[in-house]
Enzyme design. Structure first.
Site, PDB file in Angstrom:
ATOM      1  N   SER A   1       0.685  -1.228   0.040  1.00  0.00           N
ATOM      2  CA  SER A   1       0.076  -0.221   0.024  1.00  0.00           C
ATOM      3  C   SER A   1       0.954   1.219  -0.061  1.00  0.00           C
ATOM      4  CB  SER A   1      -1.002  -0.114   1.061  1.00  0.00           C
ATOM      5  OG  SER A   1      -1.860   0.909   1.088  1.00  0.00           O
TER       6      SER A   1
ATOM      7  N   ASP B   1      -8.775  -4.766  -6.284  1.00  0.00           N
ATOM      8  CA  ASP B   1      -8.426  -3.639  -5.280  1.00  0.00           C
ATOM      9  C   ASP B   1      -9.293  -2.674  -5.183  1.00  0.00           C
ATOM     10  OD1 ASP B   1      -7.387  -1.875  -3.517  1.00  0.00           O
ATOM     11  OD2 ASP B   1      -5.600  -2.877  -3.844  1.00  0.00           O
TER      12      ASP B   1
ATOM     13  N   HIS C   1      -7.507  -5.458  -1.512  1.00  0.00           N
ATOM     14  CA  HIS C   1      -6.335  -4.673  -1.104  1.00  0.00           C
ATOM     15  C   HIS C   1      -5.250  -5.318  -0.096  1.00  0.00           C
ATOM     16  CE1 HIS C   1      -3.628  -1.211  -0.950  1.00  0.00           C
ATOM     17  NE2 HIS C   1      -3.869  -1.030   0.357  1.00  0.00           N
TER      18      HIS C   1
END
Length: 468
Positions: free
Chosen positions: A336, A410, A442
């Site tokens: 991320s 995602d 995600h």
């Protein structure tokens, strides 16, 4: 019956929080400006059909939201959290908006208002007074003038996550340290231990027991950022560590706002696995990360990817001066925001990082959530901050080995972030590896998928910077 607040008169912004006063006649709400540099606390009177502003918070970077507004039972006072001093602290107000006193103060951060016992005048909150790496429970008095010297209730070094009963006469403490996985215990308001809900003691029959022989506990340390602020790191060495040898290093990074990775809490099994594979694992919380006050957060304002990478390079420069570190075998991995950091490290500091894995990375802030992004970056049409903070202007400088992975479903960091970068690297005839996970969001969830993911990451680093 519905009373409309007519928020459109306030212009472009966000309805951030809504909360009733105990009398059910007054409704408070927080309005945040679109640029998030102003936060207003307002109160609406249902009987009089009128409202007034209680207070306003402003910042030249951004105002962090919180959940620490608490109305006292007399319906005449409230507690509020503010970072106006540079650190988050608690304040006592009258319902007309006049400040009575500051309830906590100092060069340390309040985590959360936990409870108020109005029968005794006691105020309970968690904070980082001892160290930014530890969270403890403290008690103060509503009528006290000693805001800088609260009474510490929790004793054991580490991280304490507190949940009080509704009457503030007992609390649950979810605790961990580098040596102790999570425990849950019940306590009285003075901290006296009443019962274990989950002692989780590491005995011979504990699931961790067979692995303790090779289990490694992190070492903590401090470095200095370019502006003089303290950077905290932790380092986990291989289970068979020999100071006469030279080891590869995996820099395990997140680096984004609102998060903190270097704490005295139970660690990551992935870190243990990589240490057992012969890697030193190093994590440093760069400027921009949480629980250190606004002066530590604010350097990233309209400058994401700048001071964070500078601080990670400071960490690598420290590592390369250690006699047991092989300066030619340093890699970086994050997911991320950590994926974004891994890309920028590989692109902006290729002389320091020989291999990198970027998981679900942000590549262009124009593609990300507006409330999050505009908080730190301002509006896209204000100068060149968005262009300068994306990864694309720097990708041409990639020199080492790079692996990018992403979940194709995602809904947080959209798959488009990675596919745009795939295209640019391909157009530049630059080599890289990729792994895409169909149907995964995600966090790349699923037991078998996680096994595949972490096995792939470990194999990648073994092949690129591992033992030769």
């Amino acid at each position: 019956k519905t009373d409309w607040l007519e928020l459109n008169r306030l212009g472009d912004g966000y309805l951030a929080r809504v909360k009733w006063v105990g009398d059910s006649q007054h409704l408070s709400y927080q309005w945040q400006s679109r640029n998030q540099q102003e936060l207003n606390l307002l109160i609406y009177n249902r009987q009089e059909k009128s409202e007034r502003e209680l207070l306003t918070e402003t910042s030249d970077s951004w105002v962090n939201l919180h959940n620490d507004l608490h109305f006292l039972e007399d319906d005449k006072h409230f507690i509020w959290a503010s970072e106006r001093s540079g650190h988050k602290h608690l304040y006592l107000y009258r319902l007309d908006g006049s400040l009575i006193r500051q309830l906590s103060s100092g060069d340390w951060q309040v985590d959360e208002l936990e409870a108020v016992d109005e029968s005794t005048g006691a105020l309970y909150y968690t904070a980082r007074k001892e160290s930014p790496l530890e969270s403890h429970l403290y008690r103060s008095q509503l009528n006290s003038s000693s805001a800088a010297n609260p009474t510490r209730i929790t004793e054991r070094e580490g991280m304490h996550d507190i949940e009080f009963s509704s009457d503030a006469r007992s609390y649950l403490d979810t605790y961990s340290s580098p040596q102790q996985p999570k425990q849950v215990s019940l306590h009285g308001p003075t901290g006296n231990h009443l019962a274990w809900l989950s002692e989780n003691k590491i005995t011979e029959d504990h699931p961790l027991s067979p692995y303790l022989r090779n289990w490694r506990y992190p070492e903590f340390g401090e470095l200095e950022a370019s502006d003089g602020q303290t950077l905290y790191y932790k380092m986990t060495k291989p289970s068979d560590f020999d100071a006469e040898k030279k080891y590869p290093v995996l820099v395990y990074v997140y680096g984004g706002p609102g998060a903190q990775r270097v704490t005295k809490s139970w660690g990551s099994e992935f870190v243990q696995y990589m240490a057992q594979q012969g890697f030193i694992v190093f994590t440093l919380d760069n400027r921009g990360s949480a629980n250190r006050g606004k002066s530590f957060e604010a350097p990233i304002y309209k400058n994401m990817g700048g001071p964070e990478i500078e601080d990670q390079v400071t960490g690598v420069q420290y590592l390369t001066n250690l006699p047991f570190v092989d300066a030619e075998r340093i890699g970086i991995y994050g997911h991320s925001y950590g994926g974004y950091m891994s890309l920028l490290a590989m692109f902006k500091a290729p002389e320091h990082f020989k291999a990198g894995v970027a998981g679900a990375p942000v590549t262009d802030w124009r593609l990300y959530d507006t409330h999050y992004t505009e908080r730190f970056m301002g509006m896209p049409d204000e100068g060149k901050a968005y262009e300068n903070s994306s990864v694309f202007p720097y990708s041409k400088d990639l020199k080492g080995d790079l692996l990018i992975y992403h979940g194709m479903a995602d809904d947080n960091v959209l798959f488009t972030h990675s596919t745009k970068l795939y295209k640019q690297l391909q157009d530049n005839a630059q080599s890289f590896e990729m792994m895409n996970y169909p149907g995964k969001k995600h966090s790349i969830n699923g037991r078998n998928t996680k096994i595949h993911l972490y096995s792939m990451i470990a194999q990648f680093f073994q092949q690129t910077i591992g033992e030769q």
